[in-house]
Design a protein around this motif. Structure first.
Motif, mmCIF file in Angstrom:
data_model
loop_
_atom_site.group_PDB
_atom_site.id
_atom_site.type_symbol
_atom_site.label_atom_id
_atom_site.label_comp_id
_atom_site.label_asym_id
_atom_site.label_seq_id
_atom_site.Cartn_x
_atom_site.Cartn_y
_atom_site.Cartn_z
ATOM 1 N N PRO A 101 -6.351 5.606 3.077
ATOM 2 C CA PRO A 101 -6.507 6.861 3.837
ATOM 3 C C PRO A 101 -7.681 6.875 4.803
ATOM 4 O O PRO A 101 -7.664 7.615 5.801
ATOM 5 C CB PRO A 101 -6.702 7.908 2.724
ATOM 6 C CG PRO A 101 -6.074 7.311 1.510
ATOM 7 C CD PRO A 101 -6.271 5.834 1.627
ATOM 8 N N THR A 102 -8.734 6.101 4.535
ATOM 9 C CA THR A 102 -9.887 6.091 5.435
ATOM 10 C C THR A 102 -9.756 5.074 6.571
ATOM 11 O O THR A 102 -10.645 4.992 7.418
ATOM 12 C CB THR A 102 -11.175 5.789 4.656
ATOM 13 O OG1 THR A 102 -11.080 4.478 4.081
ATOM 14 C CG2 THR A 102 -11.402 6.815 3.555
ATOM 15 N N ALA A 103 -8.696 4.276 6.591
ATOM 16 C CA ALA A 103 -8.485 3.324 7.681
ATOM 17 C C ALA A 103 -7.987 4.056 8.924
ATOM 18 O O ALA A 103 -7.299 5.080 8.825
ATOM 19 C CB ALA A 103 -7.490 2.252 7.264
ATOM 20 N N ALA A 104 -8.338 3.511 10.098
ATOM 21 C CA ALA A 104 -7.892 4.091 11.373
ATOM 22 C C ALA A 104 -6.997 3.071 12.065
ATOM 23 O O ALA A 104 -7.483 2.067 12.597
ATOM 24 C CB ALA A 104 -9.088 4.436 12.246
ATOM 25 N N PRO A 154 -10.209 0.162 2.970
ATOM 26 C CA PRO A 154 -11.047 1.290 3.391
ATOM 27 C C PRO A 154 -11.843 1.003 4.656
ATOM 28 O O PRO A 154 -12.374 -0.088 4.846
ATOM 29 C CB PRO A 154 -11.996 1.479 2.195
ATOM 30 C CG PRO A 154 -11.300 0.838 1.045
ATOM 31 C CD PRO A 154 -10.507 -0.283 1.598
ATOM 32 N N ALA A 155 -11.899 2.005 5.529
ATOM 33 C CA ALA A 155 -12.738 2.005 6.721
ATOM 34 C C ALA A 155 -12.389 0.890 7.712
ATOM 35 O O ALA A 155 -13.225 0.549 8.557
ATOM 36 C CB ALA A 155 -14.219 1.935 6.346
ATOM 37 N N CYS A 156 -11.217 0.320 7.630
ATOM 38 C CA CYS A 156 -10.793 -0.649 8.638
ATOM 39 C C CYS A 156 -10.335 0.073 9.902
ATOM 40 O O CYS A 156 -9.851 1.207 9.860
ATOM 41 C CB CYS A 156 -9.641 -1.519 8.110
ATOM 42 S SG CYS A 156 -10.120 -2.638 6.783
ATOM 43 N N VAL A 157 -10.481 -0.623 11.056
ATOM 44 C CA VAL A 157 -10.050 -0.081 12.340
ATOM 45 C C VAL A 157 -9.128 -1.094 12.998
ATOM 46 O O VAL A 157 -9.499 -2.260 13.168
ATOM 47 C CB VAL A 157 -11.253 0.213 13.258
ATOM 48 C CG1 VAL A 157 -10.767 0.726 14.614
ATOM 49 C CG2 VAL A 157 -12.198 1.209 12.609
ATOM 50 N N HIS A 172 -13.685 -2.337 5.976
ATOM 51 C CA HIS A 172 -14.651 -2.326 7.071
ATOM 52 C C HIS A 172 -14.409 -3.455 8.071
ATOM 53 O O HIS A 172 -15.351 -4.035 8.625
ATOM 54 C CB HIS A 172 -16.088 -2.401 6.528
ATOM 55 C CG HIS A 172 -16.446 -1.261 5.630
ATOM 56 N ND1 HIS A 172 -16.118 -1.247 4.284
ATOM 57 C CD2 HIS A 172 -17.103 -0.098 5.883
ATOM 58 C CE1 HIS A 172 -16.554 -0.127 3.745
ATOM 59 N NE2 HIS A 172 -17.146 0.596 4.687
ATOM 60 N N VAL A 173 -13.166 -3.791 8.303
ATOM 61 C CA VAL A 173 -12.784 -4.818 9.276
ATOM 62 C C VAL A 173 -12.350 -4.131 10.563
ATOM 63 O O VAL A 173 -11.668 -3.097 10.538
ATOM 64 C CB VAL A 173 -11.631 -5.690 8.728
ATOM 65 C CG1 VAL A 173 -11.092 -6.625 9.800
ATOM 66 C CG2 VAL A 173 -12.080 -6.470 7.512
#
Length: 273
Positions: free
Chosen positions: A6-9, A24-27, A43-44
């Motif tokens: 859910p936190t990936a964009a 998480p936190a991937c773009v 975080h990638v």
């Protein structure tokens, strides 16, 4: 099943293959293609016109496909392509190509880009290349199949590394390294052949002996290099691995050939066993 945290964009337009995992936190940018089974752990950032092949795995804080560090770059749609099953470890950076090069940065299949390594714009890495921690590639570097580059090594832009070569850690490579060669040092010099690699990959004893004899003639004997090259070709042109070295030497180059170091008299002999 494909999983997107859910936190990936993930931008509209991105193509996400079957069974991908985006943590998480991937773009993921709008022009990115992730083939089946790609894993972005967390975080990638993957941006630009970038394609990751099936089964590629990217570890936290790596960035792939970002704009090249080239002051001439003006946002043109250049590309980055990574082959199947390649591993990209933490904090590695892989930039897309530039219009001043051939417009694409390419990494082959089954490669490993270790932590904090940098692959600059327009580089070409063929299959099964390993870059150890903190390796730095300048733009337009070409690395052949099954090459190992030791940790902390810097390779100058436009350098070519022939296949199955090995580069010692903490080296500064300013010139081309022949196939099957072993180079190290600051600044790097040829110290012999990658004999351990040759044996592991099934080269016969006659092939290894021919390679060693040709290496000695090319890099250890006195005289004009062009004359030594002609003499070696006359003797070993029918030996395919040696002929590959000849072709590499004669191919166009912007950096010239890595020269022999002072310790070449012992480097390959000690590894023969």
């Amino acid at each position: 099943m494909t999983h997107i945290h859910p936190t990936a964009a993930v931008a509209p337009g991105a193509v996400i293959g079957e069974g991908c995992h985006i943590g998480p936190a991937c773009v993921v940018g709008p022009d990115v293609v992730l083939e089946a089974g790609v894993e972005l752990l967390s975080h990638v950032v993957v941006d630009g016109h970038t394609r990751l092949g099936a089964g590629v795995k990217v570890f936290p804080f790596a960035t792939i496909g970002m704009a090249p560090q080239d002051l001439k770059y003006k946002g043109e749609p250049t590309r980055c392509e990574i082959g199947a099953r390649t591993l990209v470890r933490e904090h590695a950076t892989i930039h897309r190509g530039s219009v001043g090069g051939h417009g694409v940065t390419t990494i082959g299949t089954d490669c490993m880009i270790m932590a904090v390594a940098h692959v600059a714009h327009d580089c070409t890495l063929h299959d099964r290349v390993i870059l150890a921690n903190n390796v730095m590639l300048g733009g337009h570097v070409e690395i052949g199949d099954t090459v190992f580059v030791g940790g902390g090594t810097a390779i100058h832009q436009f350098v070519r590394i022939g296949r199955q070569a090995v580069i010692g850690g903490m080296s500064g490579v300013e010139a081309d390294v022949i196939p099957y060669g072993s180079a190290m040092g600051n600044r790097a010099r040829m110290i012999g052949l990658n004999l351990i690699g040759l044996k592991r990959r099934g080269f016969t004893r006659p092939q290894i002996h021919a390679l060693r004899a040709a290496f000695r003639l090319l890099f250890k004997e006195p005289g004009v290099f062009s004359e030594r090259l002609a003499s070696a070709e006359a003797r070993w042109l029918d030996e395919a691995p040696v002929a590959e070295i000849f072709a590499f030497i004669k191919a166009p180059s912007k950096r010239g050939l890595c020269k022999a170091g002072r310790d070449t008299d012992t480097a390959d002999d000690d590894e023969e066993g």
